[in-house]
Write a protein that holds these residues in place. Structure first.
Motif, PDB file in Angstrom:
ATOM      1  N   HIS A  50       3.780  -5.904   6.916  1.00 23.31           N
ATOM      2  CA  HIS A  50       4.950  -6.177   6.075  1.00 23.31           C
ATOM      3  C   HIS A  50       5.922  -7.141   6.760  1.00 23.31           C
ATOM      4  CE1 HIS A  50       8.176  -5.542   3.222  1.00 23.31           C
ATOM      5  NE2 HIS A  50       8.992  -5.239   4.227  1.00 23.31           N
ATOM      6  N   ARG A  51       6.110  -7.005   8.078  1.00 24.43           N
ATOM      7  CA  ARG A  51       7.140  -7.758   8.786  1.00 24.43           C
ATOM      8  C   ARG A  51       6.691  -9.130   9.271  1.00 24.43           C
ATOM      9  NH1 ARG A  51      10.852  -4.413  12.877  1.00 24.43           N
ATOM     10  NH2 ARG A  51      11.669  -6.536  12.983  1.00 24.43           N
ATOM     11  N   ASP A  52       5.405  -9.283   9.600  1.00 22.22           N
ATOM     12  CA  ASP A  52       4.924 -10.561  10.149  1.00 22.22           C
ATOM     13  C   ASP A  52       4.319 -11.424   9.040  1.00 22.22           C
ATOM     14  OD1 ASP A  52       3.398 -12.611  11.570  1.00 22.22           O
ATOM     15  OD2 ASP A  52       3.743 -11.393  13.354  1.00 22.22           O
ATOM     16  N   SER A  53       4.919 -12.551   8.784  1.00 20.07           N
ATOM     17  CA  SER A  53       4.474 -13.427   7.689  1.00 20.07           C
ATOM     18  C   SER A  53       3.067 -13.979   7.925  1.00 20.07           C
ATOM     19  CB  SER A  53       5.463 -14.581   7.500  1.00 20.07           C
ATOM     20  OG  SER A  53       5.585 -15.328   8.705  1.00 20.07           O
ATOM     21  N   ARG A  54       2.650 -14.073   9.203  1.00 19.06           N
ATOM     22  CA  ARG A  54       1.297 -14.582   9.496  1.00 19.06           C
ATOM     23  C   ARG A  54       0.204 -13.596   9.088  1.00 19.06           C
ATOM     24  NH1 ARG A  54       2.685 -16.374  15.585  1.00 19.06           N
ATOM     25  NH2 ARG A  54       3.852 -14.437  15.332  1.00 19.06           N
ATOM     26  N   LEU A  55       0.604 -12.353   8.834  1.00 20.61           N
ATOM     27  CA  LEU A  55      -0.355 -11.344   8.386  1.00 20.61           C
ATOM     28  C   LEU A  55      -0.345 -11.171   6.864  1.00 20.61           C
ATOM     29  CD1 LEU A  55       0.173  -8.555  11.098  1.00 20.61           C
ATOM     30  CD2 LEU A  55      -1.442 -10.458  11.118  1.00 20.61           C
ATOM     31  N   HIS A  56       0.363 -12.061   6.179  1.00 25.23           N
ATOM     32  CA  HIS A  56       0.413 -11.992   4.718  1.00 25.23           C
ATOM     33  C   HIS A  56      -0.779 -12.748   4.130  1.00 25.23           C
ATOM     34  CE1 HIS A  56       5.046 -11.161   4.718  1.00 25.23           C
ATOM     35  NE2 HIS A  56       4.330 -10.214   5.287  1.00 25.23           N
ATOM     36  N   THR A  57      -1.958 -12.245   4.407  1.00 22.21           N
ATOM     37  CA  THR A  57      -3.213 -12.820   3.917  1.00 22.21           C
ATOM     38  C   THR A  57      -3.984 -11.741   3.157  1.00 22.21           C
ATOM     39  OG1 THR A  57      -4.430 -12.210   5.924  1.00 22.21           O
ATOM     40  CG2 THR A  57      -3.320 -14.357   5.918  1.00 22.21           C
ATOM     41  N   PRO A  58      -4.966 -12.137   2.334  1.00 26.46           N
ATOM     42  CA  PRO A  58      -5.743 -11.132   1.582  1.00 26.46           C
ATOM     43  C   PRO A  58      -6.365 -10.049   2.454  1.00 26.46           C
ATOM     44  CG  PRO A  58      -6.186 -13.304   0.715  1.00 26.46           C
ATOM     45  CD  PRO A  58      -5.322 -13.512   1.925  1.00 26.46           C
ATOM     46  N   MET A  59      -6.882 -10.430   3.638  1.00 24.99           N
ATOM     47  CA  MET A  59      -7.535  -9.449   4.515  1.00 24.99           C
ATOM     48  C   MET A  59      -6.553  -8.354   4.931  1.00 24.99           C
ATOM     49  SD  MET A  59      -9.402  -9.957   8.215  1.00 24.99           S
ATOM     50  CE  MET A  59      -7.914 -10.209   9.169  1.00 24.99           C
ATOM     51  N   TYR A  60      -5.365  -8.762   5.374  1.00 24.72           N
ATOM     52  CA  TYR A  60      -4.383  -7.776   5.839  1.00 24.72           C
ATOM     53  C   TYR A  60      -3.720  -7.037   4.683  1.00 24.72           C
ATOM     54  CZ  TYR A  60      -5.079  -9.709  10.444  1.00 24.72           C
ATOM     55  OH  TYR A  60      -5.649 -10.095  11.636  1.00 24.72           O
ATOM     56  N   PHE A  61      -3.678  -7.677   3.528  1.00 27.89           N
ATOM     57  CA  PHE A  61      -3.184  -6.975   2.337  1.00 27.89           C
ATOM     58  C   PHE A  61      -4.096  -5.795   2.004  1.00 27.89           C
ATOM     59  CE2 PHE A  61      -3.395  -6.452  -2.325  1.00 27.89           C
ATOM     60  CZ  PHE A  61      -2.076  -6.095  -2.574  1.00 27.89           C
TER      61      PHE A  61
END
Length: 313
Positions: A50-61
């Motif tokens: 939620h906090r790191d924008s670099r993890l805002h990808t389909p895999m991490y979603f």
């Protein structure tokens, strides 16, 4: 009189995973530690994504949904088991038992579909990297996660309604540590063979088909990895795939063995042992295997710790 006493209340009795003894106290402590670890790891994973924008990808979603399912799943079962052990009471109300079945089936079914979606995501990312932004965009990932929740919920409504509709004429003692369908069917005084066929069909949809899809995806991934020139890339991919498959087998294997056998082949000890894998162990292992071995996640953790330390100063 004994028979009347057993059936006068609508409550069920959960015989539990262990009896009161010194050995059981050690086992109780072990289960409690795993529960705390699972909730902490999965909560941390959701916060990081939620906090790191670099993890805002389909895999991490998709991973965030897996973590949320794991928190709900282990919290649906373990706290009741532990409080029963501490209080010495083994009862669970009819409504409480129904809720356990309902939520458990949503999460078990949803996680099966979600793991298949995650394997598809990895397959496209590794085998078709140039087409990844088109084949797995934000809309597709929302569709896959939403579909896992919706289909899991619909399946759970049908099964919960059927199981609770069966009459329980004799003992209401469930030889298990939570209300699980195979254990409850043994208490019914009517023929459940027709319903068991329905469970078998659900098993094909939620277990065999997703497991086959996951296996096929990882076979394709490994074939693609073997063609890589970099030995380091091959080693890393082999390591990741092997760990993923271990967790998948730990989850699907006991699950398939429990739900796709006839009622007459079930034994309480075996069912309880198998259920530990897909209800307690895998929720604590999923964040470690899928996330915390990942450089992006470790980097996100470092950044959050740095920012929190600077904020304190």
């Amino acid at each position: 009189m004994g028979h009347k006493n057993q059936t006068s209340s609508s409550d069920f009795i959960l015989l539990g995973l262990f009896s009161v003894s010194k050995t059981s106290l050690v086992f109780f402590s072990f289960i409690f530690i795993i529960f705390v670890m699972a909730v902490t790891e999965n909560t941390l994973m959701i916060l990081l994504i939620h906090r790191d924008s670099r993890l805002h990808t389909p895999m991490y979603f998709l991973l965030s949904h897996l973590s949320f399912m794991d928190i709900l799943h282990i919290s649906n079962i373990v706290p009741k088991m532990l409080t029963n052990f501490l209080s010495g009471s083994q009862t669970i109300s009819f409504v409480g038992c129904g809720f356990q079945i309902f939520l458990s089936l949503i999460l078990l079914g949803g996680e099966c579909l979600l793991l298949a979606a995650m394997s598809y995501d990895r397959y496209v990312a590794i085998c078709h990297p140039l087409r990844y932004p088109i084949l797995v965009d934000d809309y597709v990932s929302v569709l896959m996660a939403g579909g896992a929740w919706l289909i899991g919920t619909l399946n759970s409504i049908v099964h919960t309604a059927y199981v609770l509709h069966f009459p329980f004429c004799g003992s209401r003692a469930i030889d298990h540590f939570f209300c699980e369908i195979p254990a409850m069917l043994k208490l019914s005084c009517v023929d459940t063979s027709c319903y068991e066929r329905g469970v078998y069909v659900s098993g094909i949809i939620f277990l065999l088909i997703p497991f086959s899809m996951i296996s096929a995806s990882y076979v394709q991934i490994l074939l693609t990895v073997l063609q890589m020139k970099s030995s380091e890339a091959r080693k890393k991919s082999f390591s990741t795939c092997s760990f993923h498959m271990i967790v998948v087998i730990m989850y699907y294997g006991p699950f398939i063995f429990t739900y796709m056998r006839p009622k007459s082949y079930h034994t309480p000890g075996q069912d309880k042992f198998l259920a530990i894998f897909y209800t307690i162990l895998t929720p604590s292992l999923n964040p470690v295997i899928y996330s915390f071995r990942n450089k992006d996640v470790l980097r996100a953790m470092k950044n959050i710790f740095k920012s929190s330390c600077l904020h304190k100063k």
